[in-house]
Design an enzyme around this catalytic site. Structure first.
Site, PDB file in Angstrom:
ATOM      1  N   ARG A 135       0.827  -1.211   0.000  1.00  0.00           N
ATOM      2  CA  ARG A 135       0.000   0.000   0.000  1.00  0.00           C
ATOM      3  C   ARG A 135       0.858   1.257   0.000  1.00  0.00           C
ATOM      4  O   ARG A 135       0.410   2.318  -0.429  1.00  0.00           O
ATOM      5  CB  ARG A 135      -0.917   0.014   1.231  1.00  0.00           C
ATOM      6  N   TRP A 173     -10.003  -4.879   5.691  1.00  0.00           N
ATOM      7  CA  TRP A 173     -10.288  -6.282   5.410  1.00  0.00           C
ATOM      8  C   TRP A 173      -9.260  -7.194   6.060  1.00  0.00           C
ATOM      9  O   TRP A 173      -9.565  -8.325   6.436  1.00  0.00           O
ATOM     10  CB  TRP A 173     -10.376  -6.516   3.906  1.00  0.00           C
ATOM     11  N   GLU A 174      -8.060  -6.690   6.209  1.00  0.00           N
ATOM     12  CA  GLU A 174      -7.063  -7.438   6.986  1.00  0.00           C
ATOM     13  C   GLU A 174      -7.565  -7.613   8.415  1.00  0.00           C
ATOM     14  O   GLU A 174      -7.428  -8.680   9.020  1.00  0.00           O
ATOM     15  CB  GLU A 174      -5.732  -6.688   6.959  1.00  0.00           C
ATOM     16  N   GLY A 175      -8.191  -6.557   8.948  1.00  0.00           N
ATOM     17  CA  GLY A 175      -8.771  -6.633  10.284  1.00  0.00           C
ATOM     18  C   GLY A 175      -9.959  -7.569  10.345  1.00  0.00           C
ATOM     19  O   GLY A 175     -10.116  -8.333  11.313  1.00  0.00           O
ATOM     20  N   SER A 178      -8.750 -11.144  10.316  1.00  0.00           N
ATOM     21  CA  SER A 178      -8.181 -11.508  11.617  1.00  0.00           C
ATOM     22  C   SER A 178      -9.288 -11.766  12.627  1.00  0.00           C
ATOM     23  O   SER A 178      -9.215 -12.704  13.432  1.00  0.00           O
ATOM     24  CB  SER A 178      -7.254 -10.397  12.122  1.00  0.00           C
TER      25      SER A 178
END
Length: 553
Positions: A135, A173-175, A178
């Protein structure tokens, strides 16, 4: 009589033959449906977490059994360990040499193929999800790297590589991934749990989920569930459905989830070094005293503009923590947070009115490494113990720490960890308490690396989310098999009936033939000679019947 006997044998043979066909058909039909329903198809999936410092491969497999339950995904195990491999450096380093990106991933693809049956590889999806490192590089470099992967990776592996499966994912979306992974590992999505989560629909019974904070190198993520009746409105509120049916609310969740790009521990160090450089310019020097490094540790820093300076450790952890706090809450903040119209997290991010001290929270990645590897305090969080241990560690001379490391007193830490431990422990605690307002004494926070013996990675959550429709596919297939089987069962009775009619027909023909073909004595008793009978047969035009019977005889 010989002809009649032949017809009888034929009839019996026909009956036995047809009965065998029907029995074989019935057994085969039952066997087919049992094999399909009992031995479900095993599927595989591959995902690469392309982070800021390296890319990690994960291989998963699953057997979907019901469209009313969440898909059950597990890591592929080899030699009693999950199949996983990490390569360095990060994918973002190929921004200036994008033509080498696909080749960089070859070792990971080859390892994955070793653990997936050959016939399954064309149907095994490959996901390449890049995070914070990618990013941060220029847009043209991002596109060049992604284009190379989408074009060249299908030439390297026989697994299924789709263009849309290779991308840079948003931090939130990573969060989300997870959050899915940790709650899945804890069994929070199982239907066996009964406590209702406040605000969910009436009668909807499911377990109260937990929240998570993932502290990476370049960014940090937070995610936790909001009650359905919470009226907090933000771009950081996301509604997700983990079920395979859109109309089923059982696996639908309302989350607060956001990412803090530039607030991972490594980016935190860069921010900190910039403040040191600014102070040094005011002093017109090249060496600066640094409270965030062990006593007498020296580090030469090269800034982006080429300027160099030296950090010399003084080992004052309390002062270090105070300096780090300033990085999280700069004087310039959003007008919303200044006016105290809304509660805000660090970085001027508006937050819901839910005290995180009362939420069961799990900390991952650096929350585990920075409390466990050197301090030995991973697990249930205790702010006082972490501060005390950090102060003791950082107050040591660097030569003392090196000697202790050689004696294997820090078996889980490499040299880089030992050098950066002071800053990292100050950073993660400041983010937790100053950034998210988690109380130092009364909280439900704990750092973890594994849950139920399994390392929890957001990659697992990503696979669960993107493969959630598989149970619907398999249940539809099984339904078709059952319906086909039911239809075939309805044909058994007609088949038996037709076979009986056929056998009866053959027997009647045989009987008729036996009456027509009686011996000379019986014909004489009726006043008939062979000649007369034969003549009459011709006269009555029975030629076709004779030919028909001769064919059977």
């Amino acid at each position: 009589m010989r002809v009649s006997r032949r017809f009888t044998i034929l009839a019996i043979t026909a009956m036995i033959f047809l009965s065998l066909i029907i029995c074989i058909y019935a057994v085969a039909a039952h066997t087919t449906v049992n094999v399909i329903l009992q031995k479900q198809e095993r599927s595989y999936g591959v995902i690469c977490d392309a982070g800021s410092t390296g890319t990690r491969l994960f291989v998963y497999n699953w057997v979907s059994t019901s469209d009313s339950e969440l898909i059950q995904i597990e890591p592929v195990i080899y030699d009693n360990k999950p199949v996983m491999k990490k390569i360095s450096p990060g994918l973002s380093t190929f921004g200036t040499k994008p033509d080498e990106a696909a080749e960089y991933l070859r070792p990971l693809m080859e390892l994955a193929e070793l653990h997936i049956p050959e016939e399954k590889r064309p149907y095994t999806p490959v996901f390449i999800f890049a995070t914070a490192g990618m990013r941060l590089i220029p847009d043209e470099q991002k596109e060049a790297v992604l284009t190379n992967l989408r074009t060249e990776l299908p030439k390297i592996t026989s697994m299924q590589v789709l263009k849309e499966h290779i991308r840079i994912i948003e931090g939130k979306w990573e969060g989300i991934y997870s959050w899915i992974a940790v709650n899945y590992a804890l069994g929070k999505f199982n239907r066996t749990f009964t406590p209702d989560f406040p605000g969910t629909s009436p009668g909807q019974q499911r377990s109260k989920t937990v929240g998570m904070i993932d502290m990476g190198g370049a960014s940090a993520q937070i995610a936790f569930e909001l009650p359905d009746n919470d009226d907090f409105n933000s771009i950081n509120v996301e509604n997700i459905n983990l079920g395979c049916r859109e109309d089923d609310s059982l696996f639908r969740y309302k989350l607060f989830v956001t990412t803090f790009l530039g607030y991972g521990v490594n980016e935190g160090i860069r921010k900190y070094e910039k403040t040191l450089m600014a102070k040094l310019k005011d002093q017109n020097g090249t060496v600066i005293q640094d409270d965030c490094m062990p006593l007498n540790l020296h580090k030469t820093v090269t800034m982006e503009n080429g300027d160099n300076f030296v950090r010399r450790g003084t080992g004052n952890w309390d002062t270090c923590a105070a300096e780090v706090k300033k990085l999280l809450n700069p004087e310039t903040s959003s007008e919303v947070c200044k006016a105290e119209v809304a509660k805000c997290y660090f970085g001027a991010v508006p937050a819901p009115n839910i005290p995180l001290s009362n939420v069961e929270m799990y900390g991952f990645s650096e929350y585990w490494y920075s409390t466990h590897d050197v301090l030995g305090l991973g697990g249930q969080y205790n702010a006082e113990n972490i501060a005390k241990k950090s102060e003791q560690y950082c107050g040591q001379r660097w030569s003392t720490i090196q000697a202790a490391s050689k004696k294997n007193l820090y078996p889980r830490a490499d040299e880089e960890r030992l050098k950066t431990q002071c800053f990292k422990s100050a950073w993660i605690t400041s983010v937790l308490h100053d950034g998210f307002s988690v109380d130092k004494t009364h909280n439900k926070f704990q750092s973890v690396s594994t849950i139920a013996g399994q390392e929890v990675q957001w990659a697992l959550g990503a696979m669960i989310y993107h493969m959630r429709f598989f149970p619907l596919r398999d249940s539809t297939r099984n339904l078709i098999v059952k319906e086909t089987h039911s239809a075939s069962e309805s044909l058994w009775a007609p088949l038996f009936f037709l076979s009986a009619v056929f056998c009866l027909f053959v027997l009647v023909c045989a009987k008729e033939h036996s009456l027509l073909c009686f011996d000379d004595k019986r014909r004489a008793s009726f006043g008939l000679t062979r000649r007369q009978y034969s003549y009459k047969m011709l006269k009555e035009d029975r030629t076709s019947s004779s030919a028909f019977l001769e064919n059977f005889a």
